[in-house]
Design an enzyme around this catalytic site. Structure first.
Site, PDB file in Angstrom:
ATOM      1  CG  ASN A 112      -1.790   1.095   1.383  1.00 53.70           C
ATOM      2  OD1 ASN A 112      -1.355   2.291   1.201  1.00 53.70           O
ATOM      3  ND2 ASN A 112      -3.263   0.885   1.546  1.00 53.70           N
ATOM      4  CG  ASP A 149      -3.216   4.671   0.638  1.00 52.40           C
ATOM      5  OD1 ASP A 149      -2.914   4.497  -0.694  1.00 52.40           O
ATOM      6  OD2 ASP A 149      -3.878   4.255   1.294  1.00 52.40           O
ATOM      7  CG  HIS A 150       0.966   5.928   4.896  1.00 54.63           C
ATOM      8  ND1 HIS A 150       0.152   7.001   5.331  1.00 54.63           N
ATOM      9  CD2 HIS A 150       0.458   4.804   5.315  1.00 54.63           C
ATOM     10  CE1 HIS A 150      -0.742   6.623   6.147  1.00 54.63           C
ATOM     11  NE2 HIS A 150      -0.732   5.307   5.956  1.00 54.63           N
ATOM     12  NE  ARG A 156       8.041  21.277   2.375  1.00 51.89           N
ATOM     13  CZ  ARG A 156       7.720  22.061   3.539  1.00 51.89           C
ATOM     14  NH1 ARG A 156       6.617  22.701   3.307  1.00 51.89           N
ATOM     15  NH2 ARG A 156       8.418  21.559   4.549  1.00 51.89           N
ATOM     16  CG  HIS A 199      -8.029   4.561   0.733  1.00 51.31           C
ATOM     17  ND1 HIS A 199      -8.349   4.609   2.144  1.00 51.31           N
ATOM     18  CD2 HIS A 199      -9.248   4.966   0.078  1.00 51.31           C
ATOM     19  CE1 HIS A 199      -9.495   4.816   2.350  1.00 51.31           C
ATOM     20  NE2 HIS A 199     -10.195   5.226   1.298  1.00 51.31           N
ATOM     21  NE  ARG A 253      -9.239   9.366   3.575  1.00 47.79           N
ATOM     22  CZ  ARG A 253      -9.365   8.451   4.693  1.00 47.79           C
ATOM     23  NH1 ARG A 253      -8.955   7.384   5.047  1.00 47.79           N
ATOM     24  NH2 ARG A 253     -10.371   8.961   5.614  1.00 47.79           N
ATOM     25  NE  ARG A 267      -7.433  11.972   5.292  1.00 50.79           N
ATOM     26  CZ  ARG A 267      -7.857  11.471   6.272  1.00 50.79           C
ATOM     27  NH1 ARG A 267      -6.992  10.595   7.048  1.00 50.79           N
ATOM     28  NH2 ARG A 267      -8.959  11.900   6.532  1.00 50.79           N
ATOM     29  CG  HIS A 268      -3.248   9.460   1.306  1.00 48.09           C
ATOM     30  ND1 HIS A 268      -4.069   8.742   0.763  1.00 48.09           N
ATOM     31  CD2 HIS A 268      -3.584   8.688   2.778  1.00 48.09           C
ATOM     32  CE1 HIS A 268      -5.042   7.781   1.259  1.00 48.09           C
ATOM     33  NE2 HIS A 268      -4.630   7.921   2.451  1.00 48.09           N
ATOM     34  CD  GLU A 278      -6.997   0.166   1.064  1.00 48.56           C
ATOM     35  OE1 GLU A 278      -7.450   1.332   1.706  1.00 48.56           O
ATOM     36  OE2 GLU A 278      -6.232  -0.365   1.367  1.00 48.56           O
ATOM     37  CB  THR A 323      -5.098   5.157   8.917  1.00 50.93           C
ATOM     38  OG1 THR A 323      -5.077   4.242   7.763  1.00 50.93           O
ATOM     39  CG2 THR A 323      -5.102   4.774   9.877  1.00 50.93           C
ATOM     40  CB  THR A 324      -9.051   2.260   6.981  1.00 51.99           C
ATOM     41  OG1 THR A 324      -8.887   3.010   5.718  1.00 51.99           O
ATOM     42  CG2 THR A 324     -10.472   1.562   6.723  1.00 51.99           C
ATOM     43  CD  GLU A 356      -7.217  -5.917   2.887  1.00 54.22           C
ATOM     44  OE1 GLU A 356      -7.284  -5.665   1.743  1.00 54.22           O
ATOM     45  OE2 GLU A 356      -6.478  -5.035   3.486  1.00 54.22           O
ATOM     46  CG  HIS A 377      -5.694  -1.409   9.322  1.00 57.00           C
ATOM     47  ND1 HIS A 377      -6.174  -0.217   8.492  1.00 57.00           N
ATOM     48  CD2 HIS A 377      -5.304  -0.767  10.267  1.00 57.00           C
ATOM     49  CE1 HIS A 377      -6.262   0.585   8.956  1.00 57.00           C
ATOM     50  NE2 HIS A 377      -5.588   0.379  10.479  1.00 57.00           N
ATOM     51  N   GLY A 378      -2.207  -2.375   9.956  1.00 55.51           N
ATOM     52  CA  GLY A 378      -1.480  -2.522  11.083  1.00 55.51           C
ATOM     53  C   GLY A 378      -0.250  -3.729  11.079  1.00 55.51           C
ATOM     54  N   GLY A 414       0.921  -1.192   4.356  1.00 52.37           N
ATOM     55  CA  GLY A 414       1.360  -0.181   4.063  1.00 52.37           C
ATOM     56  C   GLY A 414       2.398   0.603   4.968  1.00 52.37           C
ATOM     57  CG  HIS A 415       2.418   3.287   8.763  1.00 54.70           C
ATOM     58  ND1 HIS A 415       3.263   2.937  10.157  1.00 54.70           N
ATOM     59  CD2 HIS A 415       2.340   4.742   9.014  1.00 54.70           C
ATOM     60  CE1 HIS A 415       3.736   4.143  10.478  1.00 54.70           C
ATOM     61  NE2 HIS A 415       3.119   5.076   9.664  1.00 54.70           N
TER      62      HIS A 415
HETATM   63  N1  PXP Z   1      -5.941  -2.923   4.023  1.00 56.58           N
HETATM   64  C1  PXP Z   1      -6.979  -1.882   4.156  1.00 56.58           C
HETATM   65  C2  PXP Z   1      -8.069  -2.189   3.514  1.00 56.58           C
HETATM   66  C3  PXP Z   1      -6.435  -0.407   4.592  1.00 56.58           C
HETATM   67  O1  PXP Z   1      -7.591   0.497   4.465  1.00 56.58           O
HETATM   68  C4  PXP Z   1      -5.169  -0.164   4.956  1.00 56.58           C
HETATM   69  C5  PXP Z   1      -4.838   1.079   5.385  1.00 56.58           C
HETATM   70  O2  PXP Z   1      -4.911   2.050   4.336  1.00 56.58           O
HETATM   71  C6  PXP Z   1      -4.247  -1.186   4.977  1.00 56.58           C
HETATM   72  C7  PXP Z   1      -4.591  -2.699   4.495  1.00 56.58           C
HETATM   73  C8  PXP Z   1      -2.995  -1.139   5.151  1.00 56.58           C
HETATM   74  O3  PXP Z   1      -2.692  -0.779   6.687  1.00 56.58           O
HETATM   75  P1  PXP Z   1      -1.295  -0.199   7.137  1.00 56.58           P
HETATM   76  O4  PXP Z   1      -0.755   0.895   6.542  1.00 56.58           O
HETATM   77  O5  PXP Z   1      -1.627  -0.029   8.590  1.00 56.58           O
HETATM   78  O6  PXP Z   1      -0.380  -1.640   6.777  1.00 56.58           O
END
Ligand code: PXP
Length: 243
Positions: A7, A9-10, A18, A50, A52, A56-57, A77, A107-108, A158, A195-196, A217-218
Site C-alpha cells: 500500500n 498511500d503513505h 510539502r 486508497h 479517498r 488527502r494522500h 481501496e 487512517t481506515t 479482506e 491493516h497494522g 502499507g505503513h
Molecule cells: N488494508 C486496508 C483495507 C486498509 O485500509 C489499509 C490502510 O490504508 C491497509 C490494508 C494497510 O494498513 P497499514 O498501512 O496499517 O499497513
C-alpha cells in the site's frame, strides 16, 4: 504462500505534506508510482492505493499513472461513494476493496459494516463485478460480516487485522482472525488480510487458512525511509516466504 500487496498511500502522504499547494511542481516528491515500481521489482505482487474522497494522500492522477505503469495488479481501496465508483468504473483496477471512510479518521479504522448496508452495497458490488473487477470487502473478523459479504457476492474479504495489531498481537485477537478466515473459506470467499501489520506481528497471521494476499502499507513505507523501498519490501517478502 500469500502474496504481498504494498500500500503506497503513505508515500503520497509525505509528498502532500510539502506539495499539496503546488501539485504541478516538477519537484513534487516522493512519487508513489516510482515507489510502486520499485516495490514490484523487489517482490511485491500487487499495489494498493486508497483514493479517498478528501484526496488527502493519493490523487486521481496517481491512480491513472499506476494503472498505466504497474505490471502486477492494482487494488483500489475506496469508500462506497458514487464519485469514486465512477472513477473505478473508468480506470478498471484489477481489484476494488470497499472500505468504510470517515473524514476525521487518520487512517481506515473499523471494518465495513456490510451486514447493515446490504441494500446500499449490493448494486455497487454488482456494477464493479459487471466490469470484470474483483470485489473485496474490508471487514472485521466477525461471523455476521462474513455471511453478509457472501450474500453480497463479494469475491474476497479482506480481514481487518487492526485490532490484533493494536492488542500487540494478542492470542485472543489472533484466534478471531484464524476463526474468521476459516468461516470465510467455508462460505466460498477468498481471503486477504491487512491493516497494522508489521515486521514483528506478521508471522502468526500467516496461520490464517486460505490467506491469499496481505496488504501492508505503513510499516513498509516507514522502513523504506530508513533502508529504501526495495530493501523494505524484500524484508517483508522474506518473512512471508519463511513461514
Ligand atoms: N488494508 C486496508 C483495507 C486498509 O485500509 C489499509 C490502510 O490504508 C491497509 C490494508 C494497510 O494498513 P497499514 O498501512 O496499517 O499497513
Amino acid at each position: 504462500m500469500p502474496i504481498l500487496g504494498v500500500n503506497i498511500d503513505h508515500v503520497a502522504t509525505i509528498r502532500q505534506a510539502r506539495y499539496r499547494e503546488v501539485p504541478d511542481s516538477p519537484n513534487a516528491s516522493p512519487d508513489p508510482v516510482e515507489a510502486a515500481l520499485i516495490a514490484e521489482q523487489a517482490g511485491a505482487k500487487g499495489i494498493t492505493a486508497h483514493l479517498r474522497e478528501d484526496r488527502r494522500h493519493i490523487q486521481d492522477r496517481d491512480i491513472l499513472r499506476l494503472r498505466e505503469k504497474i505490471t502486477t495488479k492494482l487494488n483500489l481501496e475506496m469508500g462506497a461513494s458514487e464519485e469514486i465508483a465512477r472513477i473505478a468504473l473508468e480506470i478498471i483496477p484489477d481489484d476494488v476493496c470497499l472500505v468504510p471512510e470517515n473524514r476525521r479518521e487518520v487512517t481506515t479504522e473499523g471494518g465495513l459494516n456490510c451486514a447493515d448496508q446490504l441494500d446500499e452495497l449490493r448494486p455497487l458490488v454488482a456494477r464493479l463485478k459487471g466490469r470484470g473487477i474483483r470485489v473485496s470487502l474490508f471487514i472485521d473478523p466477525d461471523e455476521a460480516q462474513i455471511e453478509a459479504a457472501a450474500e453480497l457476492g463479494a469475491d474476497f474479504v479482506e480481514i481487518h487485522t487492526g485490532a490484533y495489531a493494536n492488542a500487540a498481537g494478542s492470542g485472543a485477537e489472533l484466534k478471531r482472525l484464524i476463526t474468521a478466515a476459516g468461516l470465510a473459506v467455508a462460505a466460498g470467499l477468498r481471503v486477504n488480510a491487512g491493516h497494522g501489520l508489521n515486521y514483528h506481528n506478521l508471522r502468526p497471521v500467516l496461520a490464517m487458512s486460505g490467506l491469499e494476499e496481505l496488504n501492508i502499507g505503513h510499516s513498509i513505507v516507514s522502513r523504506a525511509v530508513i533502508v529504501g523501498m526495495a530493501e523494505a519490501v524484500r524484508e517483508m517478502c522474506s518473512i512471508i516466504a519463511e513461514a
